[in-house]
Scaffold this motif. Structure first.
Motif, PDB file in Angstrom:
ATOM      1  N   LEU A   3     -21.186 -12.120   3.666  1.00 50.08           N
ATOM      2  CA  LEU A   3     -19.965 -11.313   3.684  1.00 50.08           C
ATOM      3  C   LEU A   3     -19.066 -11.710   4.847  1.00 50.08           C
ATOM      4  N   VAL A   4     -19.679 -12.017   5.982  1.00 50.49           N
ATOM      5  CA  VAL A   4     -18.902 -12.429   7.162  1.00 50.49           C
ATOM      6  C   VAL A   4     -18.222 -13.766   6.904  1.00 50.49           C
ATOM      7  N   GLU A   5     -18.953 -14.702   6.303  1.00 51.48           N
ATOM      8  CA  GLU A   5     -18.400 -16.032   6.057  1.00 51.48           C
ATOM      9  C   GLU A   5     -17.339 -16.033   4.967  1.00 51.48           C
ATOM     10  N   ASN A   6     -17.315 -14.999   4.144  1.00 53.10           N
ATOM     11  CA  ASN A   6     -16.298 -14.888   3.096  1.00 53.10           C
ATOM     12  C   ASN A   6     -15.240 -13.855   3.453  1.00 53.10           C
ATOM     13  N   ALA A   7     -15.028 -13.658   4.740  1.00 56.49           N
ATOM     14  CA  ALA A   7     -14.080 -12.648   5.210  1.00 56.49           C
ATOM     15  C   ALA A   7     -12.681 -12.873   4.655  1.00 56.49           C
ATOM     16  N   GLY A   8     -12.248 -14.129   4.619  1.00 52.99           N
ATOM     17  CA  GLY A   8     -10.901 -14.423   4.114  1.00 52.99           C
ATOM     18  C   GLY A   8     -10.707 -13.971   2.695  1.00 52.99           C
ATOM     19  N   LEU A   9     -11.670 -14.248   1.846  1.00 47.53           N
ATOM     20  CA  LEU A   9     -11.594 -13.842   0.442  1.00 47.53           C
ATOM     21  C   LEU A   9     -11.654 -12.326   0.307  1.00 47.53           C
ATOM     22  N   ILE A  10     -12.532 -11.695   1.071  1.00 49.57           N
ATOM     23  CA  ILE A  10     -12.715 -10.239   0.989  1.00 49.57           C
ATOM     24  C   ILE A  10     -11.460  -9.491   1.419  1.00 49.57           C
ATOM     25  N   ARG A  11     -10.756 -10.014   2.427  1.00 52.95           N
ATOM     26  CA  ARG A  11      -9.549  -9.342   2.924  1.00 52.95           C
ATOM     27  C   ARG A  11      -8.355  -9.505   1.989  1.00 52.95           C
TER      28      ARG A  11
END
Length: 266
Positions: A90-98
Motif C-alpha cells: 500500500l505504501v509503494e502504491n501511494a501514488g495510485l491510491i491517492r
C-alpha cells in the motif's frame, strides 16, 4: 465478506494489478517470466544441498529426508514472501491510491497472487516427486491441492492485515521481517516434531511448536498426504480451517478499520 467479494466484482482491475506486479517483478531481466520457474527450483536446490547433503543431524534421520524437506518448503516460502512483499504494497502504491478511488485491498491481494505463481510451481514439483518416489502417497497426494487452496486463503488474510496495519504504523514491516527468521526454525520444516532430539526431556517445547505455532498445522497438513501417504490428522485440519477463518476475518476487520485513513497516511 464484501472485502473479498470485491475480487470478483473488480476482477478485471485485479487481473491488471496482478499482471503489472508480475511484470514489475522481473522488469529488465532477460528471462522475464521464466524466473517464476527458475527461482523456486534454485531455492529448493539450495535448501536440498545445504540441509540434506551438507547438514547431518539426528533430527534429520528420516527416510527420503530430501523429499521430507521439499514438502515443507512451498507453504513456508509462499507465507514468508507474501507477508514481506505485501507489507509495503500500500505504501509503494501511494501514488495510485491517492489519485484513484478503488477497492484498495486489491493491492496487497494482487501481491499475494504474484507469489502464488511460485507456490503453484513448487507444489507441482513436489507433487510429481512424491508420486515417483513414494508409491504409498499416490492415493493421497491429491489432497494437497485443496489443502494448498486453504493455505492461500490463510496467507491472503494475514497479508491483508499486515499491509493494512503497515499503512498506518510503518514498524509492522520490520516486525514481520524480524519474526520470520526465528519462526522458520520454530516451524517443523527441517525436522519432524516427534523426532526432535530434546523432545523427551522437554515435552512442553513439543507442545509449543505443535500448538503454539500457527504454521505447524499448515506444514503438517500439506506434508501428510505428499510424504506420509496419510490424510492429515483431524486436529491439524481443524486448526488450519479455524486459523484460516480467523485470518480472513482479522484481515477484513483491520482493513475496514483503516481504509478511510490509508490515502492520507501513505
Amino acid at each position: 465478506m464484501s472485502i473479498y467479494a470485491d475480487l470478483l466484482r473488480y476482477r478485471e482491475l485485479f487481473a491488471s494489478l496482478f499482471q503489472r506486479d508480475l511484470r514489475a517483478k522481473y522488469k529488465g531481466s532477460a528471462l522475464g517470466l521464466v524466473w517464476t520457474l527458475a527461482l523456486p527450483l534454485t531455492l529448493m536446490l539450495v535448501y536440498l544441498v545445504v540441509f540434506s547433503v551438507m547438514w547431518k543431524a539426528s533430527a534429520t534421520d528420516v527416510d527420503h529426508y530430501w523429499l521430507f524437506l521439499l514438502c515443507g518448503l512451498p507453504p513456508w516460502v509462499f507465507f514468508s514472501s507474501s507477508l514481506q512483499s505485501s507489507a509495503r504494497s500500500l505504501v509503494e502504491n501511494a501514488g495510485l491510491i491517492r489519485k484513484v478511488r478503488f477497492p484498495r485491498q486489491l493491492v496487497p491481494l494482487s501481491i499475494v497472487a504474484t507469489q502464488l505463481v511460485a507456490f503453484v510451481v513448487m507444489t507441482a514439483i513436489v507433487f510429481v516427486l512424491s508420486l515417483i518416489v513414494l508409491p504409498e502417497a499416490r492415493s493421497t497426494a491429491w489432497l494437497s491441492i485443496p489443502i494448498a487452496a486453504v493455505i492461500v486463503l490463510f496467507v491472503s488474510g494475514l497479508s491483508l492485515a499486515v499491509a493494512s496495519g503497515n499503512a498506518i504504523y510503518r514498524d509492522i514491516e520490520f516486525v514481520v521481517t524480524a519474526l520470520l527468521l526465528p519462526l522458520f526454525f520454530l516451524t517443523p520444516i527441517l525436522y519432524s516434531v516427534d523426532k526432535l532430539p530434546g523432545a523427551h526431556g522437554h515435552p512442553w517445547l513439543v507442545d509449543l511448536i505443535q500448538w503454539g505455532n500457527p504454521l505447524t498445522p499448515v506444514i503438517e497438513c500439506f506434508r501428510a498426504p505428499l510424504f506420509q501417504g496419510e490424510v492429515p490428522s483431524t486436529a491439524n485440519l481443524v486448526y488450519l480451517v479455524v486459523e484460516t477463518v480467523v485470518a480472513l476475518v482479522l484481515g477484513a476487520w483491520i482493513f475496514s478499520s483503516v481504509d478511510d485513513r490509508i490515502a492520507a497516511e501513505v
